[in-house]
Design a protein around this motif. Sequence first.
Motif, short mmCIF file in Angstrom:
data_model
loop_
_atom_site.label_atom_id
_atom_site.label_comp_id
_atom_site.label_asym_id
_atom_site.label_seq_id
_atom_site.Cartn_x
_atom_site.Cartn_y
_atom_site.Cartn_z
N THR A 142 0.82 -1.21 0.00
CA THR A 142 0.00 0.00 0.00
C THR A 142 0.86 1.26 0.00
O THR A 142 0.55 2.24 -0.69
CB THR A 142 -0.93 0.00 1.22
OG1 THR A 142 -1.76 -1.16 1.18
CG2 THR A 142 -1.83 1.24 1.22
N ALA A 176 -0.39 7.65 -7.09
CA ALA A 176 -0.64 7.70 -8.53
C ALA A 176 -0.81 9.14 -8.98
O ALA A 176 -1.91 9.60 -9.26
CB ALA A 176 -1.88 6.88 -8.88
N SER A 180 -3.77 13.22 -6.91
CA SER A 180 -4.40 12.37 -5.89
C SER A 180 -3.76 12.60 -4.53
O SER A 180 -4.42 12.52 -3.49
CB SER A 180 -4.29 10.89 -6.28
OG SER A 180 -2.93 10.47 -6.30
N SER A 184 -5.60 13.71 -0.87
CA SER A 184 -5.42 12.96 0.38
C SER A 184 -4.86 13.84 1.49
O SER A 184 -5.30 13.76 2.64
CB SER A 184 -4.47 11.77 0.15
OG SER A 184 -5.14 10.75 -0.54
N ARG A 337 -5.06 7.21 1.30
CA ARG A 337 -4.69 6.65 0.00
C ARG A 337 -5.18 5.22 -0.13
O ARG A 337 -5.64 4.80 -1.20
CB ARG A 337 -3.17 6.68 -0.20
CG ARG A 337 -2.55 8.04 -0.39
CD ARG A 337 -3.29 8.93 -1.37
NE ARG A 337 -3.53 8.27 -2.64
CZ ARG A 337 -4.60 8.48 -3.39
NH1 ARG A 337 -5.54 9.32 -2.99
NH2 ARG A 337 -4.75 7.87 -4.54
N GLU A 340 -8.73 5.25 -0.94
CA GLU A 340 -9.02 5.84 -2.24
C GLU A 340 -8.65 4.90 -3.38
O GLU A 340 -9.42 4.73 -4.33
CB GLU A 340 -8.23 7.15 -2.38
CG GLU A 340 -8.38 7.86 -3.72
CD GLU A 340 -9.72 8.55 -3.88
OE1 GLU A 340 -10.06 8.91 -5.01
OE2 GLU A 340 -10.42 8.73 -2.86
N SER A 341 -7.44 4.31 -3.34
CA SER A 341 -6.99 3.55 -4.51
C SER A 341 -6.24 2.26 -4.17
O SER A 341 -5.70 1.62 -5.07
CB SER A 341 -6.07 4.44 -5.37
OG SER A 341 -4.96 4.87 -4.63
N VAL A 344 -0.61 1.55 -5.88
CA VAL A 344 -0.21 1.97 -7.22
C VAL A 344 0.32 0.75 -7.97
O VAL A 344 1.01 -0.09 -7.39
CB VAL A 344 0.87 3.07 -7.15
CG1 VAL A 344 1.33 3.47 -8.55
CG2 VAL A 344 0.33 4.28 -6.40
#
Length: 469
Positions: A142, A176, A180, A184, A337, A340-341, A344
């Motif tokens: 992560t 990313a 972004s 955050s 993060r 959110e995603s 990466v």
Amino acid sequence: MTNDSAGRIVDALRSWIASAAPGARLPSNRALMAAHGASPVTVQKAMRQLDALGLVESRPGVGTFVRTTRPSRSADFGWQAAAMVAPRPRTSGLSSTQRVSVPDAIQLHSGYPAKDLLPERLVRSALVRASRTEAAVTRSPTAGSPELQSWFASQIAAAAPVDVSPPAGRDALIIAGSQSGLSSIFRALVGTGQPLLIESPTYWGAVLAAEQCGVILVPVPSGADGPDPAEVDRAFATSGARAFYAQPTFANPTGAQWSRDTSEAVLDIVRRRRAFLIEDDWAHDLGIDSRPEPLVAHDHDGHVIYLRSLTKSVSPALRVAAVIARGPARDRILADRAAESMYVSGVLQAAALDVVTHPGWARHLRGMRQQLRSRRDHLLDALRLHAPDLRVEQVPRGGLNLWVRLPDGTDAHQFVRDCETRGLAVAPGTEWFPAEPSGPFIRLNFSAENPERFPDAGRILGEVTRATG
């Protein structure tokens, strides 16, 4: 067979389609090859042309058919206005830097460097190598690849004084793209309804990210050497803000670089106020007449939240950046993060690390800086010669842009539209102000494609200036 052969098949089938019923099946490829003495490649080329014209539709494993005309029916989106309960943001739609201009226009509006300024061979080779590693089929941590985390941290450590403990690899969070990261940081450290100091003018994407997070912006005027530290201190005191977003190095859009005195004074204020400085080092690799001196290298206690992207210097296709933060702030940003995603792409991280650790990377940066200097000066010469009424109040020492002041009273948006009708795409300066603009400005990207067209751009700018004056 030639393109003319494919054209003859297309002409014959168009006549056949004109009299056929919708949904009728076309002759098979084998029948067409026999009828026209054509090769399979030629028949396939003809089918693609008919498909592009909207005359046929292919059904894999079944055949090719005359396209059925669907009834025209206008959609009703009126219901959405009541369903979107969130207030409409002040900054809506795409930035002018993101819009696609007329194909043959001189494009000075973009926020990215031309392709020929990027390390294309390094990037392509790195992507091939990365695709052959475990990163292509495994989940990334992560917080990011440990190797890439360490590389970002080592860049700061190299600039840190001996009496400052530099950040460690774990303090770098791979994200990313910097956009972004801004979202955050604003969500994790500022919060909805809370104030944030921000330079004016500043990066339009930061304004957008803050607005989307519900953050209240408190503009602080910033000039050639950065903001007045006294104004920064006053803004902290009157607003109650506990964070300041800034671009101390080659600011977008002005290209300004904070003086050393300004940097030291602002850091002292941030420490005394027990606040954060969000340092956006977007142009770290884009120095021309100066080199970056990240403020985070002088921070010992986690007051500076540092953001650096590789998008502008490596490739827009490698959306890889890093946030460097220490203490609980780092953990909060990481949690945001992750929500959110998740993480990466490991392939992108491996490719980015491959490029920046390649022996050719330093050589590429030297060449890129020389090209940026040449293009900057070429565009400046074009403005001086053809548009002397436009003022570049500060020649940027790095970055990608010229910040150009229009004559007082000029409508910047109309000026941009008039340029566009003459084949020149530029960006109106209004997008870079978090409050009312201090004057009429446009931003020109001197790292654009085709610098040989800069004199034509200067002539168009001069014509529009004279027409509006």
